[in-house]
Scaffold this active site. Structure first.
Site, PDB file in Angstrom:
ATOM      1  N   LYS A  69       0.875  -1.175   0.000  1.00 34.44           N
ATOM      2  CA  LYS A  69       0.000   0.000   0.000  1.00 34.44           C
ATOM      3  C   LYS A  69       0.912   1.226   0.000  1.00 34.44           C
ATOM      4  O   LYS A  69       1.768   1.384   0.876  1.00 34.44           O
ATOM      5  CB  LYS A  69      -0.871  -0.015   1.261  1.00 34.44           C
ATOM      6  N   SER A  71       1.131   5.702  -1.217  1.00 36.96           N
ATOM      7  CA  SER A  71       0.390   6.889  -1.602  1.00 36.96           C
ATOM      8  C   SER A  71       0.300   6.965  -3.118  1.00 36.96           C
ATOM      9  O   SER A  71       1.257   6.621  -3.824  1.00 36.96           O
ATOM     10  CB  SER A  71       1.095   8.155  -1.098  1.00 36.96           C
ATOM     11  N   THR A 122       0.097  11.732  -0.834  1.00 41.15           N
ATOM     12  CA  THR A 122      -0.939  12.413  -1.588  1.00 41.15           C
ATOM     13  C   THR A 122      -1.368  13.672  -0.864  1.00 41.15           C
ATOM     14  O   THR A 122      -1.672  14.696  -1.484  1.00 41.15           O
ATOM     15  CB  THR A 122      -2.142  11.484  -1.796  1.00 41.15           C
ATOM     16  N   ALA A 123      -1.406  13.619   0.468  1.00 44.56           N
ATOM     17  CA  ALA A 123      -1.795  14.795   1.257  1.00 44.56           C
ATOM     18  C   ALA A 123      -0.879  15.978   0.950  1.00 44.56           C
ATOM     19  O   ALA A 123      -1.349  17.106   0.740  1.00 44.56           O
ATOM     20  CB  ALA A 123      -1.751  14.467   2.749  1.00 44.56           C
ATOM     21  N   HIS A 163      -6.353  10.562   7.751  1.00 44.98           N
ATOM     22  CA  HIS A 163      -6.947   9.449   8.480  1.00 44.98           C
ATOM     23  C   HIS A 163      -7.945   9.902   9.548  1.00 44.98           C
ATOM     24  O   HIS A 163      -8.768  10.771   9.334  1.00 44.98           O
ATOM     25  CB  HIS A 163      -5.859   8.558   9.078  1.00 44.98           C
TER      26      HIS A 163
END
Length: 284
Positions: A69, A71, A122-123, A163
């Site tokens: 997993k 980004s 991504t943030a 989150h």
């Protein structure tokens, strides 16, 4: 179509066990519970590593694990060695990162110190897009769990959070300066791509298809029996309140977790400015 050839690595035709890394966050443990607990018939056996997404983001250039997993912001770097899978990730609406400040804090971040969880996330990519054209802020990378206390205590002027912080920031006495997911959706009309599941290209198409099927079956199991993973989710959720964990799952696990589909792929391409390989036929 992105052209990404795998590096010269020995092919693994039938590994005894696959290595997989995903975060201990409730959405990931909810999605992968069935596969990790051998509840998916005929799925390849796996050895699970629980790793913060910033760790896996930094592994993609080094080869990393078989399945990870990461980004979506790290996907362009990953595509030489890894293939994007159409399921298991995090993409949706109303689930984007937030920019937080203390009450009475700055509304203009020019020259201010902003804590972020990762420079490859991504943030942070969204933050850069949102702040584009303005005077740059000073960026400080902090572990996710330390960001809200740092904003509350005045160690930094603002914090970029992800989150479950969406559900808990008010408890730190903080306020939301900007919801970057909401900004993205209003600007583009597209859902926000957050986390991607990738598989090593050298595993080959047959095994990657089995991996995809296993993830999709694990998602289906989670949707069909959402309480089955409760103990597993809470075990890895760092003492998160069960109601927060439940809200976290409801926000980040959705129809895109089962299949990105045309809307999901289009959103990723829009965010990253690249063209992606897509499954030649619909699966499952």
């Amino acid at each position: 179509m992105t052209s990404a050839s795998a590096p010269a690595e020995p092919k693994r035709l039938s590994p005894a066990r696959l290595s997989i890394a995903y975060s201990p966050c409730p959405n990931d443990t909810f999605i992968f519970h069935a596969w990790a607990h051998s509840l998916v018939p005929d799925a390849p056996p796996i050895d699970v590593t629980y790793a913060d997404i910033d760790v896996t983001n930094n592994l993609v250039g080094e080869g990393g694990l078989d399945v990870m997993k990461i980004s979506y912001a790290a996907l362009p770097e990953a595509l030489e060695r890894y293939e994007l899978l159409p399921c298991g990730g995090a993409l949706g609406r109303g689930c984007g990162p937030l920019v937080l400040t203390a009450p009475g804090g700055p509304t203009d971040l020019a020259g201010r110190t902003v804590a972020v969880p990762s420079l490859k996330s991504t943030a942070f990519l969204l933050f850069q897009r949102w702040a584009e054209g303005g005077s740059p802020a000073r960026i400080q990378v902090l572990p996710f769990r330390d960001i809200m206390p740092a904003v509350r205590d005045g160690a930094v002027d603002a914090g970029l959070v992800i989150h479950e912080a969406r559900f808990t920031y008010a408890g730190y006495g903080l306020q939301c300066l900007a919801d970057l997911g909401e900004w993205w959706e209003k600007t583009t009309g597209a859902p926000i791509p957050l986390g991607a599941i990738v598989a090593r290209r050298s595993l080959g198409p047959t095994l990657i298809a089995r991996i995809t099927a296993a993830i999709r079956a694990s998602v289906d199991h989670a949707f069909a029996d959402p309480d089955a993973s409760r103990e597993y989710v809470l075990e890895h959720a760092e003492e998160m309140d069960p109601e927060v964990a439940k809200a976290h799952i409801a926000l980040y696990v959705n129809e895109f977790s089962r299949d990105l589909g045309p809307v999901g792929y289009s959103a990723v391409e829009r965010l990253l400015g690249i063209s992606l390989e897509r499954p030649s036929t619909a699966q499952g």
